[in-house]
Design a protein around this motif. Structure first.
Motif, PDB file in Angstrom:
ATOM      1  N   PHE A  87       0.848  -1.187   0.000  1.00 55.70           N
ATOM      2  CA  PHE A  87       0.000   0.000   0.000  1.00 55.70           C
ATOM      3  C   PHE A  87       0.887   1.242   0.000  1.00 55.70           C
ATOM      4  CE2 PHE A  87      -2.482   3.283   2.356  1.00 55.70           C
ATOM      5  CZ  PHE A  87      -3.516   3.426   1.447  1.00 55.70           C
ATOM      6  N   LYS A  88       0.748   2.005  -1.020  1.00 52.29           N
ATOM      7  CA  LYS A  88       1.471   3.268  -1.177  1.00 52.29           C
ATOM      8  C   LYS A  88       2.971   3.104  -0.919  1.00 52.29           C
ATOM      9  CE  LYS A  88      -2.419   6.350  -0.402  1.00 52.29           C
ATOM     10  NZ  LYS A  88      -2.592   6.733  -1.782  1.00 52.29           N
ATOM     11  N   GLY A  89       3.526   2.096  -1.553  1.00 54.39           N
ATOM     12  CA  GLY A  89       4.981   1.987  -1.613  1.00 54.39           C
ATOM     13  C   GLY A  89       5.644   1.276  -0.460  1.00 54.39           C
ATOM     14  N   ARG A  90       4.865   0.706   0.405  1.00 55.66           N
ATOM     15  CA  ARG A  90       5.492  -0.067   1.477  1.00 55.66           C
ATOM     16  C   ARG A  90       4.640  -1.308   1.745  1.00 55.66           C
ATOM     17  NH1 ARG A  90       6.568   3.608   5.949  1.00 55.66           N
ATOM     18  NH2 ARG A  90       5.959   5.386   4.680  1.00 55.66           N
ATOM     19  N   MET A  91       5.240  -2.241   2.467  1.00 55.01           N
ATOM     20  CA  MET A  91       4.533  -3.489   2.724  1.00 55.01           C
ATOM     21  C   MET A  91       3.949  -3.467   4.132  1.00 55.01           C
ATOM     22  SD  MET A  91       4.009  -6.352   0.957  1.00 55.01           S
ATOM     23  CE  MET A  91       5.313  -7.315   0.175  1.00 55.01           C
ATOM     24  N   TYR A  92       2.703  -3.880   4.209  1.00 61.13           N
ATOM     25  CA  TYR A  92       2.029  -3.998   5.490  1.00 61.13           C
ATOM     26  C   TYR A  92       1.860  -5.484   5.804  1.00 61.13           C
ATOM     27  CZ  TYR A  92       0.790   0.963   5.257  1.00 61.13           C
ATOM     28  OH  TYR A  92       0.848   2.322   5.195  1.00 61.13           O
TER      29      TYR A  92
ATOM     30  N   TYR B 266      -8.475   3.823   6.939  1.00 62.87           N
ATOM     31  CA  TYR B 266      -7.452   4.843   7.156  1.00 62.87           C
ATOM     32  C   TYR B 266      -7.046   5.435   5.821  1.00 62.87           C
ATOM     33  CZ  TYR B 266      -6.605   3.794  12.088  1.00 62.87           C
ATOM     34  OH  TYR B 266      -6.736   3.665  13.438  1.00 62.87           O
ATOM     35  N   GLN B 267      -6.632   6.682   5.907  1.00 64.19           N
ATOM     36  CA  GLN B 267      -6.122   7.366   4.729  1.00 64.19           C
ATOM     37  C   GLN B 267      -4.736   7.895   5.043  1.00 64.19           C
ATOM     38  OE1 GLN B 267      -8.352  10.803   3.407  1.00 64.19           O
ATOM     39  NE2 GLN B 267      -7.893  10.356   1.272  1.00 64.19           N
ATOM     40  N   GLY B 268      -3.873   7.857   4.063  1.00 57.12           N
ATOM     41  CA  GLY B 268      -2.520   8.359   4.271  1.00 57.12           C
ATOM     42  C   GLY B 268      -1.499   7.363   3.789  1.00 57.12           C
ATOM     43  N   ASP B 269      -0.243   7.780   3.815  1.00 56.06           N
ATOM     44  CA  ASP B 269       0.791   6.905   3.298  1.00 56.06           C
ATOM     45  C   ASP B 269       1.953   6.710   4.260  1.00 56.06           C
ATOM     46  OD1 ASP B 269       1.951   9.365   3.213  1.00 56.06           O
ATOM     47  OD2 ASP B 269       2.227   9.418   1.036  1.00 56.06           O
ATOM     48  N   ASP B 270       1.865   7.302   5.434  1.00 55.66           N
ATOM     49  CA  ASP B 270       2.998   7.180   6.359  1.00 55.66           C
ATOM     50  C   ASP B 270       2.474   6.993   7.778  1.00 55.66           C
ATOM     51  OD1 ASP B 270       5.326   7.209   7.716  1.00 55.66           O
ATOM     52  OD2 ASP B 270       5.890   9.264   7.201  1.00 55.66           O
ATOM     53  N   PRO B 271       2.295   5.778   8.185  1.00 52.98           N
ATOM     54  CA  PRO B 271       1.748   5.538   9.530  1.00 52.98           C
ATOM     55  C   PRO B 271       2.655   6.059  10.635  1.00 52.98           C
ATOM     56  CG  PRO B 271       1.677   3.543   8.194  1.00 52.98           C
ATOM     57  CD  PRO B 271       2.505   4.534   7.454  1.00 52.98           C
TER      58      PRO B 271
ATOM     59  N   LYS C 222      -9.693  -9.678  16.529  1.00 52.44           N
ATOM     60  CA  LYS C 222      -8.378  -9.694  15.894  1.00 52.44           C
ATOM     61  C   LYS C 222      -8.494  -9.256  14.442  1.00 52.44           C
ATOM     62  CE  LYS C 222      -8.518 -14.524  14.422  1.00 52.44           C
ATOM     63  NZ  LYS C 222      -7.841 -15.825  14.456  1.00 52.44           N
ATOM     64  N   LEU C 223      -7.380  -8.801  13.943  1.00 49.62           N
ATOM     65  CA  LEU C 223      -7.341  -8.329  12.566  1.00 49.62           C
ATOM     66  C   LEU C 223      -7.362  -9.537  11.623  1.00 49.62           C
ATOM     67  CD1 LEU C 223      -7.041  -5.879  10.682  1.00 49.62           C
ATOM     68  CD2 LEU C 223      -4.554  -6.062  10.981  1.00 49.62           C
ATOM     69  N   THR C 224      -8.375  -9.590  10.760  1.00 48.42           N
ATOM     70  CA  THR C 224      -8.488 -10.727   9.833  1.00 48.42           C
ATOM     71  C   THR C 224      -7.831 -10.434   8.502  1.00 48.42           C
ATOM     72  OG1 THR C 224     -10.526 -11.516  10.846  1.00 48.42           O
ATOM     73  CG2 THR C 224     -10.093 -12.219   8.588  1.00 48.42           C
ATOM     74  N   LEU C 225      -8.112  -9.278   7.958  1.00 47.60           N
ATOM     75  CA  LEU C 225      -7.539  -8.982   6.643  1.00 47.60           C
ATOM     76  C   LEU C 225      -7.370  -7.482   6.476  1.00 47.60           C
ATOM     77  CD1 LEU C 225      -9.840  -7.895   4.320  1.00 47.60           C
ATOM     78  CD2 LEU C 225     -10.691 -10.182   4.769  1.00 47.60           C
ATOM     79  N   ILE C 226      -6.449  -7.152   5.595  1.00 52.48           N
ATOM     80  CA  ILE C 226      -6.229  -5.765   5.210  1.00 52.48           C
ATOM     81  C   ILE C 226      -6.386  -5.684   3.705  1.00 52.48           C
ATOM     82  CG2 ILE C 226      -4.642  -3.812   5.232  1.00 52.48           C
ATOM     83  CD1 ILE C 226      -3.173  -5.080   7.560  1.00 52.48           C
ATOM     84  N   THR C 227      -7.089  -4.679   3.276  1.00 51.21           N
ATOM     85  CA  THR C 227      -7.263  -4.490   1.844  1.00 51.21           C
ATOM     86  C   THR C 227      -7.258  -2.998   1.550  1.00 51.21           C
ATOM     87  OG1 THR C 227      -8.643  -5.054  -0.060  1.00 51.21           O
ATOM     88  CG2 THR C 227      -9.788  -4.516   1.988  1.00 51.21           C
TER      89      THR C 227
END
Lengths: 531, 229
Positions: free
Chosen positions: A170-175, A242-247, A210-215
């Motif tokens: 997502f936006k140039g990095r891996m989550y 969430y919106q943005g590119d730098d957590p 718990k977190l099941t998936l991210i998309t």
């Protein structure tokens, strides 16, 4: 329609409105189908699905629980996991089996074959595929080998084991995220490993879980546009957007919404569909845009509304099983939702993305799917990779197609009618192989066994066939001409009997060597006559 | 002579319906319906006329017994077919005369009288040693592929023993009635015409017409208004 003497012909389209498991049986469009198996509703016609071929037998005898498409700047390969090993399969043409198979990791290397994958290309590299199974250390596949993910440079205060269960670019990095956790881990911009940071979402949820998936999701376009969001879906059905590119930086990553839907079915149960994101949930297959508008208050606007009852019937029973998955197969305009019925048997709920109509595939039992080089692959429970929807048969065996059309009052709901004959206008080379049975008033008794027809096997003509005859060639005046490429229309009335207010027909046939196009349906009935 | 499958497929094909691979063993109710209609028509045709194709000869050597069992495939007696060399045989017999013969003590005048009694032929005054010749019509218009007589169709290979076109048209009109096809009335008429024709062919006929009474020939029925002398 007025009562009259003598039976009259009635013409109905093929069931182009597709499988309908939403409307009541007595109020269904006449071109819908109560049951529609292996028949795809297309614009103006219904077409039989194609079959499977064996792409490769990995020889493990164990379930293949992952097939994934690796695509780098220099290579494109199909990757599969079975029995603790990871296999790399060479490409081949459509309807052909794998040219080669190599092991990126031998059998027994890993403890789980349920890998989630994501391709990533770092600057000055050709590209890798991250592989996470939630049990073993996350692997980085470079097209030939797999290696453990590197966490070097990560602050020692951040204690974690990189056995992630999921990953997303997502936006140039891996989550990444872990199983049984409510946080995500992310890399530095432009990287997929190395320095990791953690972002805890637990404090932002109201239902816990718990977190099941991210998309990802976008409001405006079908790609990663300027309004692209990252979506966190929890096992409670809570959705954080969430919106943005730098957590890492305050103000550059912020929550813009919290919504509620039903529980997601699987970490693999999501895909992009145009400008929207589809998530497989216990209540159906829902579009993220619908969740935002309706939450869980209404099923009416659900993406899978037309087969709502069929989905919930399955999810109530088989939700814990492995294999809930979804793939968009653009080459044939299909979105395919894999549905486990048991550990070994699966069916697919299939949307024609052109007509937005549904059907169901039966006879395809794969626990995982992926699209690779415009082909749809799946893994079987016995160590095989199959290429789906390519041949006219399932591994050379006939495919059973069946359709129970909607019950229809024929504009005279208060009049009993006697259905006496029916015909299917199609491209079936031998229409007598289509079995038609009449039913009335929503009564569907035990099905009549359908016999396997002896079909003509099309020949391949050879200028100089071997003598004695070989499988390569055919002889003049001895072999049947090939029916390939000859979609002529055939028809033929058949005896059918049904007596009641609303009548329907069940259409079933086997085919092994042709794809059948169903163009129209003819019925013959009379009103008010004695049975 | 056609078998059941050919007959039913002929019916379907003529109406533009698809032919079926089989009927008799099918569990499809529509196939069962076709077989049932075929058996209904076989029964109706059988009972409509004493078809010569179903006639069999029976010889009964009379003894002192008064009842002689009829064959298992007995359907009906061929009219006026009873014969004994002594010549005096009456069948059927009016009730009063028969009972007079059976229970009375008067002279029968040398005439042997008989009547059907259940599945037997009853002869109250038999002539022991004399042979009674008669013809009867069987109840087996169908034979199996192994040539075994059958009273109804139970296999696709069963063969119809009478006029094929007759039963095809009969099934067709009956099936058309069940299906309420608009051409049912025409089919019915065709069947009736065929039935009359078949009966005519079966009985044979005599010529009405020919030479005059003064000519060289002597037509038995011409001229009808003159004496034949």
């Amino acid at each position: 329609m007025q009562a009259q003497q003598g039976s009259i012909p009635v013409t109905i389209d093929a069931p182009v409105d597709g499988w309908n498991a939403f409307d009541s049986l007595d109020n269904m469009p006449k071109t819908a189908a109560v049951v529609l198996n292996n028949l795809i509703p297309e614009p103006g016609r219904v077409v039989s699905r194609l079959g499977q071929i064996l792409y490769e037998d990995l020889g493990t005898g164990a379930p293949v629980e992952t097939v994934a498409s690796f695509s780098s700047a220099t290579a494109s390969k199909l990757v599969a996991a079975s029995s603790g090993g990871i296999f790399v399969l060479g490409d081949s043409a459509i309807e052909a089996s794998a040219q080669s198979t190599t092991e990126a990791a031998p059998v027994g290397t890993f403890n789980s074959d349920r890998w989630q994958t994501e391709n990533f290309r770092k600057a000055d590299e050709t590209g890798i595929m991250a592989m996470c199974n939630g049990v073993d250390t996350t692997q980085i596949f470079d097209g030939v080998n797999v290696t453990d993910i590197s966490t070097s440079g990560t602050d020692e205060a951040l204690v974690f084991t990189p056995n992630f269960i999921g990953c997303l670019t997502f936006k140039g990095r891996m989550y990444y995220w872990l199983d049984d956790d409510n946080a995500f881990y992310y890399t530095q911009a432009g990287s997929y490993q190395g320095v990791f940071q953690k972002y805890d979402l637990g404090t932002f949820t109201r239902r816990g879980g718990k977190l099941t998936l991210i998309t990802t999701w976008t409001q405006q376009d079908s790609g990663d546009g300027k309004d692209d969001f990252i979506v966190f879906v929890f096992d409670t059905g809570e959705v954080l957007i969430y919106q943005g590119d730098d957590p890492e930086t305050t103000g550059y990553f912020e929550m813009v919404g919290r919504y509620l839907t039903s529980e997601p079915l699987s970490i693999r149960g999501t895909t992009q569909y145009g400008a929207d994101t589809i998530i497989m949930t216990r209540d159906g297959y829902v579009a993220l845009s619908t969740i935002i508008q309706e939450g869980r208050t209404s099923d009416v606007h659900q993406f899978s509304r037309l087969i709502h009852n069929a989905i919930t019937e399955r999810t109530q029973v088989t939700r814990p099983l492995y294999g809930w998955d979804v793939e968009l197969f653009p080459r044939q305009g299909l979105m395919i939702f894999n549905v486990p019925i048991s550990d070994d048997v699966f069916e697919q709920h299939v949307l024609n993305t052109v007509t937005q109509k549904w059907t169901r595939f039966k006879g395809i039992s794969t626990a995982c799917m992926c699209v690779h080089d415009e082909r749809l692959f799946g893994g079987t429970r016995d160590g095989k990779i199959v290429a789906m929807l390519e041949s006219t048969a399932d591994f050379g065996r006939p495919i059973l197609y069946d359709c129970l059309m909607a019950f229809d009052y024929h504009e005279a709901p208060g009049t009993q009618k006697h259905l006496v004959a029916a015909q299917i206008i199609s491209t079936m080379s031998n229409p007598a192989n289509i079995q038609i049975t009449g039913y009335a008033d929503f009564d569907v008794p035990d099905l009549i066994p359908i016999t396997l027809p002896v079909e003509q096997i099309p020949s391949t003509w050879s200028v100089d066939p071997a003598d004695p005859p070989s499988v390569v060639g055919s002889f003049w005046d001895e072999d049947f001409w090939s029916v390939e490429g000859v979609p002529y229309t055939t028809k033929g009335w058949q005896n059918v009997s049904a007596y009641g207010y609303a009548v329907s027909i069940l259409v079933r046939f086997y085919s092994v060597n042709e794809q059948v196009i169903w163009r129209s349906t003819g019925l013959r009935l009379y009103m008010g006559g004695a049975q | 002579m056609k078998n059941l499958k050919s007959i039913l497929n002929a019916v379907l094909a003529e109406a533009g319906f698809l032919e079926k691979p089989g009927f008799a063993t099918s569990v499809d109710p529509d196939d069962k319906q076709m077989v049932a209609i075929a058996n209904r028509m076989a029964y109706q045709i059988l009972n409509h006329f004493n078809w010569s194709g179903l006639r069999e000869t029976l010889e009964i050597t009379m003894t002192s017994a008064t009842r002689y069992p009829l064959p298992a495939d007995f359907q009906s007696f061929a009219p006026d077919s009873f014969f004994t060399e002594s010549g005096g045989f009456e069948f059927p017999v009016p009730e009063g005369r028969y009972f007079s013969c059976k229970y009375g003590s008067g002279d029968t005048g040398g005439v042997i009288r008989a009547r059907k009694y259940g599945n037997a032929l009853e002869i109250p005054n038999p002539s022991p040693g004399e042979i009674l010749y008669l013809e009867y019509v069987t109840n087996v218009p169908i034979k199996s592929s192994a040539n075994q007589p059958k009273t109804e169709f139970t296999s696709d290979d069963d063969v119809w023993q009478l006029d094929d076109e007759l039963i095809i048209l009969g099934i067709q009109q009956r099936w058309g009635q069940v299906k309420q096809f608009p051409q049912y009335a025409e089919w019915r008429a065709e069947f009736n015409n065929k039935l009359n024709e078949a009966i005519g062919r079966d009985t044979g006929s005599r010529t009405i017409g020919g030479s005059s009474a003064k000519g060289s020939g002597k037509s038995p029925y011409y001229p009808l208004y003159r004496s034949s002398s």
